[in-house]
Design an enzyme around this catalytic site. Structure first.
Site, short mmCIF file in Angstrom:
data_model
loop_
_atom_site.label_atom_id
_atom_site.label_comp_id
_atom_site.label_asym_id
_atom_site.label_seq_id
_atom_site.Cartn_x
_atom_site.Cartn_y
_atom_site.Cartn_z
N TRP A 418 0.88 -1.21 0.12
CA TRP A 418 0.18 -0.06 -0.19
C TRP A 418 0.78 1.32 -0.16
CZ3 TRP A 418 -0.43 4.53 2.75
CH2 TRP A 418 -1.44 5.06 2.59
N TYR A 422 1.13 3.97 -2.98
CA TYR A 422 0.74 5.33 -2.84
C TYR A 422 1.91 6.32 -3.25
CZ TYR A 422 -1.66 8.95 -0.48
OH TYR A 422 -2.18 10.53 -0.32
N ASP A 438 -5.99 -0.83 -0.65
CA ASP A 438 -6.80 0.39 0.58
C ASP A 438 -8.05 -0.09 0.57
OD1 ASP A 438 -6.69 3.41 1.02
OD2 ASP A 438 -8.63 3.00 0.25
#
Length: 472
Positions: A418, A422, A438
């Site tokens: 994640w 990101y 997410d």
């Protein structure tokens, strides 16, 4: 596109292609954006170029009516991960002016000769010509919006001499700098550079600014009444930027301690708001999808916000692990208070709630993990990440190899998929990242089946899924 398709775009004055290619007229010696309102030239007299620099190298000067230097950039350079795409992102960030062509070539892993050949083949101009076009645009902004002496503008824009500056401005714009200067603009706005940042319609600029405002870190950012403000740590100095929605453009007010940072500051603001995106292509990709079509219809022109400082975004991504947006803001605010750099005196008086620039990786690398207001394991992840960035082991610059950077991020303890994805989506400006891990995306998505068809715009799908009522 072939040349016949380009000519049809010119005949229809299709603004979607502004910045994607340029059209030049052999009989007038002028180059324009495809949407120029002038009479469409005859096909036999028309030439097409992939960049303004290529048109200038061929001897054409910019149209005074459509101002082709004031167009969004091509979305192609954010999509491409090859050497040309990486080099273009670096050139637009001012890399040639700061380090020369040799440093640019080293950054993308090619010799100067190889890089020149690649860029000329694909963009129609070499790195020096591309940098020259960027300098000319920067100089035009300074000439028209400030009262700086022309000699100061020449060197602030990256020119090596006043003679070179004057010759370039005449060649590109067919006017001397003195004739280009408007009366009274800078005097009405002392110390500020006022710009209009163009983008392709539609553009959900208010929604993008609101997204940034919801994540604004105290001391570094603030958002009120549709206006977003933040501090900027730039290669030669610092600055403050104020961004708000205009009619078909973004109002940008910049205050810089060093005018030579203008090109870099503008480019980073454009990346922050994703202003070079192609919203029509995104909408067309999602049009037949039962999940995304209603969402993109409700948010036409949605953007995938980037960031002005990838290293800052990386630190904030770690702070945001498994906590709410509000909690991440609070943690980042403490980090700024304890390790940020106060604004210099000249900017501090203008800052309002802005007081610091975000802590540099070097400062965080030297911090005690036990005193970072986060759990000790996460504090260690922060300092390790900061040290890796400061020492150059992890490259988050505009010319980085995104795959290699993601691989190195995942190799750090405490950084999982994640966080790495990101950082790649927002810090590196990759338009094709689906944050499938997410929580909000998982709830809205239900199943990842079919998501592959959303490529190369899966970052926009992520932002659309965050707006879905199904995520709540």
């Amino acid at each position: 596109m072939d040349e016949d398709q380009r000519y049809r775009a010119v005949r229809s004055r299709d603004a979607r292609f502004d910045g994607v290619f340029y059209t030049a007229v052999r009989t007038t010696g002028i180059y324009c954006r495809p949407s120029c309102p002038a009479v469409t030239p005859k096909r036999v007299n028309t030439r097409f170029y992939p960049s303004s620099a290529a048109a200038q190298e061929a001897g054409f000067r910019a149209c005074k009516r459509c101002r082709p230097d004031r167009v969004p950039g091509s979305p192609e350079w954010n999509l491409r991960a090859d050497a040309v795409g990486r080099a273009m992102r670096l050139i637009r960030d001012g890399a040639v002016d700061r380090g020369g062509v040799g440093a640019l070539a080293d950054a993308v892993g090619y010799s100067e000769r190889q890089l020149h050949r690649l860029l000329t083949a694909e963009v129609g101009a070499g790195p020096l010509a591309l940098a020259r076009a960027e300098r000319a645009q920067t100089a035009r902004v300074l000439v028209e919006t400030t009262t700086m002496p022309m000699a100061d503008i020449a060197f602030a824009s990256g020119f090596s001499s006043v003679r070179q500056f004057n010759a370039t401005m005449r060649a590109v714009f067919d006017r001397t700098p003195t004739r280009m200067r408007g009366r009274g603009t800078a005097r009405r706005n002392p110390g500020a550079l006022l710009l209009r940042l163009p983008y392709r319609e539609p553009g959900d600029v208010p929604g993008t600014l609101r997204f940034l405002g919801e994540r604004a870190v105290p001391g570094v950012e603030e958002y009120a009444d549709g206006t977003y403000r933040r501090t900027l740590a730039l290669p030669r100095g610092v600055g403050i930027v104020e961004l708000s929605a205009g009619d078909g453009y973004v109002r940008c007010r910049l205050r810089l301690t060093e005018p030579r940072d203008l090109t870099t500051a503008v480019r980073r603001c454009r990346s922050l708001l994703d202003l070079d995106a192609d919203p029509v292509a995104v909408a067309e990709t999602f049009a037949g999808d039962g999940l995304l079509a209603p969402l993109v219809g409700a948010r036409p022109g949605i953007r995938s916000p980037g960031h002005v400082d990838p290293s800052e975004l990386a630190v904030r991504a770690v702070l945001g692990q498994q906590v709410s947006v509000a909690a991440a803001r609070t943690l980042a605010g403490r980090l700024v208070r304890d390790h940020g750099v106060p604004l210099p005196e000249g900017l501090e008086a203008l800052g309002g709630g802005l007081t610091h620039t975000f802590p540099a990786p070097e400062a965080l690398a030297a911090a005690d993990p036990a005193r970072l207001s986060v759990p000790l394991t996460r504090g260690r992840t922060l300092t390790t990440l900061a040290a890796s960035i400061a020492e150059g082991e992890i490259d988050l610059g505009p010319g980085c190899d995104r795959e290699e950077t993601q691989h190195r991020l995942l190799g750090l303890r405490g950084i999982g998929p994640w966080t790495a994805h990101y950082i790649r989506m927002r810090g590196l400006g990759d338009p094709d990242v689906l944050l499938a891990g997410d929580l909000g995306v998982r709830k809205a998505l239900g199943s990842a089946e079919g998501a592959r068809s959303w490529s190369p715009w899966r970052s926009y799908a992520t932002h659309l899924l965050w707006t879905s009522p199904e995520k709540d």
